[in-house]
Write a protein that holds these residues in place. Structure first.
Motif: not given
Length: 297
Positions: A130-136
């Motif tokens: 989830g965090v990675r998705h938002q950053e990307a």
């Protein structure tokens, strides 16, 4: 037929893996703190000490539990043959091994613990994704404004140098291409030849003191010969080696620009804090496939 591991062997293997994972996490934490931030470095040292102490305490408790379980098993097994109590207090060898109540309890507890660990791991992965998705997504939106998109670089400790290597390879000007080995060697050599530009920003993480000449040489040697993670100091050295400006785009912070005094086409890198479970990562960029929209990430 492969021999089944004993509980002691399984626990030892588990402890080895947990220690290895912790060391990787600690290295990532160290890489994420600027070397000239003495206050944060001191806090980091305390955090690392607590993480190591907590893991040691956990391992000691697991060893105590295993030892306690083994002692119980010794009372139920004589020379590898399970026995059962009979009237009069005497013991008689069982001709066929049987699963004892204690063994059933242990197996049930182990299954419950395995299920619990699986749920925790799954939750951690979902959260990380989830965090990675938002950053990307944020990075994709920023890059789209420049008609660019992320170009994935492998995560092996050389990611910053590999990203620069890729940026140079995308240029049409001949003679600019350099391998990761050449980039590392040139960076280390430039730092050695200009210690006053770099030494003031390097401190011993344990003492907070500035690097000694020997420590600085060890640092430069690691830059040249190992997979030591690269940061802003190494990027500063690279801009001076290549005589090119570098821009580092981040999701939640303004872009970092280094070497603006140089002309030429800017080397653009993407810095990701949550790209991988172990921490930070650099990627390269390439022209956006669809200039009219943001790539789905």
């Amino acid at each position: 037929m492969e021999e089944e591991e004993t509980p002691e062997e399984q626990l030892t293997k588990k402890h080895r893996k947990e220690k290895k994972d912790l060391q990787a996490k600690i290295q990532s934490m160290k890489n994420g703190v600027p070397k000239n931030d003495k206050k944060r470095r001191k806090q980091l040292t305390e955090e690392i000490a607590k993480l190591e102490a907590d893991l040691n305490e956990k391992h000691e408790e697991e060893i105590r539990q295993l030892t306690s379980t083994s002692d119980t098993k010794v009372e139920e097994v004589v020379n590898g043959v399970e026995t059962m109590k009979v009237e009069g207090g005497e013991q008689e060898e069982a001709k066929q091994p049987r699963v004892t109540k204690a063994q059933k309890r242990r197996e049930k507890k182990a299954a419950q613990e395995k299920e619990r660990e699986s749920r925790i791991a799954e939750a951690e992965v979902q959260n990380l994704q989830g965090v990675r998705h938002q950053e990307a997504l944020k990075l994709a939106q920023k890059l789209a404004q420049q008609k660019l998109q992320i170009k994935e670089i492998s995560s092996d400790g050389h990611c910053m140098y590999r990203a620069v290597e890729d940026q140079l390879a995308q240029r049409s000007k001949p003679g600019l291409s350099m391998s990761v080995k050449e980039l590392r060697s040139s960076t280390a050599e430039h730092m050695r030849n200009n210690p006053d530009d770099f030494l003031p920003f390097l401190t011993n993480p344990n003492t907070g003191d500035l690097f000694t000449p020997d420590e600085f040489e060890k640092y430069c040697s690691d830059v040249e010969h190992t997979a030591a993670w690269g940061g802003q100091l190494e990027l500063r050295a690279l801009t001076q080696v290549l005589h090119l400006p570098v821009e580092v785009i981040q999701a939640d912070s303004p872009a970092i620009k280094i070497g603006e005094e140089y002309g030429g086409e800017t080397i653009t890198l993407v810095y990701m804090r949550h790209a991988y479970g172990l921490g930070e990562h650099y990627n390269s960029v390439e022209p956006l496939n669809d200039p009219n929209g943001v790539e789905d990430v």
